[in-house]
Design an enzyme around this catalytic site. Structure first.
Site, mmCIF file in Angstrom:
data_model
loop_
_atom_site.group_PDB
_atom_site.id
_atom_site.type_symbol
_atom_site.label_atom_id
_atom_site.label_comp_id
_atom_site.label_asym_id
_atom_site.label_seq_id
_atom_site.Cartn_x
_atom_site.Cartn_y
_atom_site.Cartn_z
ATOM 1 N N HIS A 94 0.667 -1.365 0.026
ATOM 2 C CA HIS A 94 -0.149 0.025 -0.162
ATOM 3 C C HIS A 94 0.852 1.100 0.164
ATOM 4 O O HIS A 94 2.136 1.247 0.291
ATOM 5 C CB HIS A 94 -1.096 -0.020 1.194
ATOM 6 C CG HIS A 94 -0.275 0.058 2.528
ATOM 7 N ND1 HIS A 94 0.610 -0.974 3.149
ATOM 8 C CD2 HIS A 94 0.007 1.359 3.463
ATOM 9 C CE1 HIS A 94 1.047 -0.529 4.353
ATOM 10 N NE2 HIS A 94 0.688 0.735 4.638
ATOM 11 N N ASP A 96 0.634 5.075 1.978
ATOM 12 C CA ASP A 96 0.043 5.530 3.160
ATOM 13 C C ASP A 96 -0.885 6.564 2.532
ATOM 14 O O ASP A 96 -0.579 7.492 1.916
ATOM 15 C CB ASP A 96 0.974 6.007 4.063
ATOM 16 C CG ASP A 96 1.706 4.971 4.641
ATOM 17 O OD1 ASP A 96 1.326 3.922 4.647
ATOM 18 O OD2 ASP A 96 2.767 5.269 5.128
ATOM 19 N N HIS A 249 4.730 0.186 0.359
ATOM 20 C CA HIS A 249 5.420 -0.774 1.363
ATOM 21 C C HIS A 249 4.608 -1.986 1.906
ATOM 22 O O HIS A 249 3.361 -1.636 1.602
ATOM 23 C CB HIS A 249 6.133 0.218 2.443
ATOM 24 C CG HIS A 249 4.972 1.002 3.076
ATOM 25 N ND1 HIS A 249 4.594 2.179 2.614
ATOM 26 C CD2 HIS A 249 4.429 0.935 4.250
ATOM 27 C CE1 HIS A 249 3.669 2.741 3.486
ATOM 28 N NE2 HIS A 249 3.582 1.934 4.558
ATOM 29 N N ARG A 264 5.658 5.927 14.001
ATOM 30 C CA ARG A 264 5.660 6.551 12.687
ATOM 31 C C ARG A 264 4.988 7.678 12.686
ATOM 32 O O ARG A 264 4.071 7.957 13.448
ATOM 33 C CB ARG A 264 4.558 5.648 11.858
ATOM 34 C CG ARG A 264 4.489 5.951 10.473
ATOM 35 C CD ARG A 264 3.650 4.900 9.478
ATOM 36 N NE ARG A 264 2.541 5.915 9.216
ATOM 37 C CZ ARG A 264 1.565 5.125 8.291
ATOM 38 N NH1 ARG A 264 1.676 4.146 8.050
ATOM 39 N NH2 ARG A 264 0.375 5.878 8.171
#
Ligand code: SIN
Length: 276
Positions: A94, A96, A249, A264
């Site tokens: 995907h 983000d 990723h 993150r």
């Protein structure tokens, strides 16, 4: 600062201290991100405050609508899998926040607690994947737009809600969709980038679902098979910084019985423009 190109996608360095990164070293990181799309930094000692300070040098931060907060700073999200948990976050390819009108610029992921083995992250370079398509298909793709969504993941009956990840997630009422060009012009490098991803792209605008599925599956297989991917083996002190407009990723889920905790920070981006 020396970055070594990784096979397939991205570049890596042991040659910078992100905690004190400013001036020319910050410019070098910026240039490297524009050139490679994914950067791996080794041997870092980045506290949550340092993580936040480094991220802020690249602009505004977006607070993730669905992941749990780290409890340290609201801007730092936890990507966490407990040792008795089966499902992980980000276990399929995907990009983000592609379901947002202004998708994220990028994410900076810091390893906080790693399993003894496994838990790798894979990255793919979508500028290189675009370059390796035929000129005829490139022309066709440049006229298309695609629908991106998160409803099938985080919505009421979304995939994640039916797993043991559900208790960590919020934001059921904050799901949404956006439409973006299938080929974008990268805002900083000017390169053409294939902007569809398996996690969030659900349909080509004005195409039926089966028609869309056939094209999207072809493109997804092309990216996975085009030699433009790399696998990151995390070590204590590793930080990954990826340009979300240019990469996908995927986090492996192969370490059941062990905890993995990452911090993150996601950087805000702008609306995307068509390449043509
Ligand atoms: C993600 O941001 O999708 C998770 C990446 C990872 O945990 O390696």
């Amino acid at each position: 600062m020396a970055f070594e190109r990784r096979d397939g996608c991205g570049a890596e360095t042991r040659d910078v201290d992100l905690a004190g990164c400013d001036g020319t070293s910050l410019d070098a990181v910026r240039d490297a991100l524009r050139e490679h799309g994914v950067l791996i930094f080794r041997d870092q000692a980045l506290s949550p405050d340092d993580h936040l300070a480094f991220a802020r040098r690249f602009g505004e931060i977006v607070v993730n609508k669905f992941f749990p907060e780290s409890g340290v700073h609201a801007e730092i999200a936890e990507v966490r899998k407990e040792k008795d948990q089966q499902m992980n976050i980000g276990g399929g390819w995907h990009a983000d926040h592609s379901y947002d009108e202004a998708p994220a610029l990028g994410s900076i992921l810091v390893a906080r607690e790693l399993p003894p083995s496994g838990g790798r992250t894979h990255f793919a370079d979508l500028a290189a994947a675009y370059d390796s398509l035929s000129s005829g298909l490139k022309r066709t793709l440049e006229s298309l737009r695609a629908v991106h969504s998160n409803r099938h993941l985080y919505g009421e009956n979304g995939i994640y809600r039916k797993t043991d990840l559900a208790s960590q997630l919020g934001g059921e009422d904050r799901v949404g969709d956006a439409i973006h060009p299938v080929v974008i012009r990268h805002p900083e490098s000017g390169r053409k980038v294939l902007y569809v991803n398996p996690g969030h792209t659900i349909q080509i605008e004005d195409w039926t679902v089966p028609e869309s599925r056939a094209l999207l599956d072809f493109l997804f297989d092309h990216v996975k098979g085009s030699g433009c991917t790399t696998t990151l083996e995390w070590e204590p002190g590793t930080v990954a910084f990826w340009d979300n407009r240019r990469s996908w990723h995927l986090a492996d889920n192969d370490y059941h019985g062990h905890r993995r905790l990452m911090h993150r920070i996601t950087l805000a981006g702008g609306p995307l423009s068509a390449a043509g």
